[in-house]
Design an enzyme around this catalytic site. Sequence first.
Site, PDB file in Angstrom:
ATOM      1  N   SER A 140       0.823  -1.205   0.000  1.00 32.29           N
ATOM      2  CA  SER A 140       0.000   0.000   0.000  1.00 32.29           C
ATOM      3  C   SER A 140       0.862   1.263   0.000  1.00 32.29           C
ATOM      4  CB  SER A 140      -0.915   0.030   1.221  1.00 32.29           C
ATOM      5  OG  SER A 140      -1.729  -1.121   1.254  1.00 32.29           O
TER       6      SER A 140
HETATM    7  N1  SAH Z   1      -1.249  -3.603   3.407  1.00 32.10           N
HETATM    8  C1  SAH Z   1      -0.712  -4.533   2.449  1.00 32.10           C
HETATM    9  C2  SAH Z   1      -1.592  -4.488   1.224  1.00 32.10           C
HETATM   10  C3  SAH Z   1      -1.425  -5.620   0.275  1.00 32.10           C
HETATM   11  S1  SAH Z   1      -2.546  -5.547  -1.095  1.00 32.10           S
HETATM   12  C4  SAH Z   1       0.693  -4.117   2.133  1.00 32.10           C
HETATM   13  O1  SAH Z   1       1.000  -2.931   2.314  1.00 32.10           O
HETATM   14  O2  SAH Z   1       1.499  -4.932   1.680  1.00 32.10           O
HETATM   15  C5  SAH Z   1      -3.983  -6.324  -0.431  1.00 32.10           C
HETATM   16  C6  SAH Z   1      -3.832  -7.752   0.010  1.00 32.10           C
HETATM   17  O3  SAH Z   1      -5.131  -8.235   0.326  1.00 32.10           O
HETATM   18  C7  SAH Z   1      -3.271  -8.704  -1.034  1.00 32.10           C
HETATM   19  O4  SAH Z   1      -2.111  -9.289  -0.516  1.00 32.10           O
HETATM   20  C8  SAH Z   1      -4.377  -9.732  -1.234  1.00 32.10           C
HETATM   21  O5  SAH Z   1      -3.904 -11.047  -1.453  1.00 32.10           O
HETATM   22  C9  SAH Z   1      -5.132  -9.628   0.071  1.00 32.10           C
HETATM   23  N2  SAH Z   1      -6.514 -10.090   0.057  1.00 32.10           N
HETATM   24  C10 SAH Z   1      -7.471  -9.887  -0.888  1.00 32.10           C
HETATM   25  N3  SAH Z   1      -8.623 -10.480  -0.538  1.00 32.10           N
HETATM   26  C11 SAH Z   1      -8.401 -11.076   0.677  1.00 32.10           C
HETATM   27  C12 SAH Z   1      -9.203 -11.865   1.555  1.00 32.10           C
HETATM   28  N4  SAH Z   1     -10.473 -12.176   1.287  1.00 32.10           N
HETATM   29  N5  SAH Z   1      -8.643 -12.309   2.706  1.00 32.10           N
HETATM   30  C13 SAH Z   1      -7.356 -12.025   3.016  1.00 32.10           C
HETATM   31  N6  SAH Z   1      -6.542 -11.302   2.204  1.00 32.10           N
HETATM   32  C14 SAH Z   1      -7.057 -10.828   1.054  1.00 32.10           C
END
Ligand code: SAH
Length: 211
Positions: free
Chosen positions: A60
């Site tokens: 993010s």
């Molecule tokens: N805050 C994290 C954001 C990663 S992007 C960072 O800064 O790295 C969002 C993440 O949400 C992805 O890794 C994706 O795999 C996850 N995601 C999407 N749907 C999800 C769900 N139903 N349960 C758990 N994780 C999920």
Amino acid sequence: MTSQRTRERLIQRLMEQGITNYSVLDVIRTTPRHAFVDEALAHRAYEDTALPIGWGQTISQPYIVARMTELALQAGRPNKVMEIGSGSGYQTAVLSPLVGEVYAIERIKGLLDRSRERVRALRLRNVQLRHADGLDGWADKGPFDVILGAAAPEVIPPALLTQLAPGGRLILPVGGVDQRLVMVTMGADGPETTHVENVKFVPMLSGTERG
Ligand code: SAH
């Protein structure tokens, strides 16, 4: 390129964009974001931008991490926090020193394995990680003072509302093409939703991936 000066520039930028909570700014200053991306991208780690982390996902943008963390702390230091979509683990690491316990869920096993290593290396002892579908929440650890999502479902998942403590807040992007960051506060008369700002997150998907 991961120098103190580069980090200070990021903090300056976050302040210009309206981030005012000094505890949040301090944690972002001291959290090594370059350790949450591939080495080839480390030189861009302190830009205020999302970056690829593999599996079609992104770490993010620091601004949105700061904004959501600020909202999470608005009513005082939360004890139990659930994070859905922990991805690289960066938001998890920012939350860790600011709250009691972090329960972080990620649906892609490969991402979770890497973030587990980072959480261990940084000795974040109040973090529990789980490979699961965050749409179901984490009922046996709840209720939570804060639930924070880093991926956008089309509508607010009902299971998450049932896992909010009284007075608790759900901070989550919602929508398809047009997404908005919402904050749902669990009041005595039921949930109350406020619109924070328009955002762009990856979709919240159901099920898990073993890769
Ligand atoms: N805050 C994290 C954001 C990663 S992007 C960072 O800064 O790295 C969002 C993440 O949400 C992805 O890794 C994706 O795999 C996850 N995601 C999407 N749907 C999800 C769900 N139903 N349960 C758990 N994780 C999920």
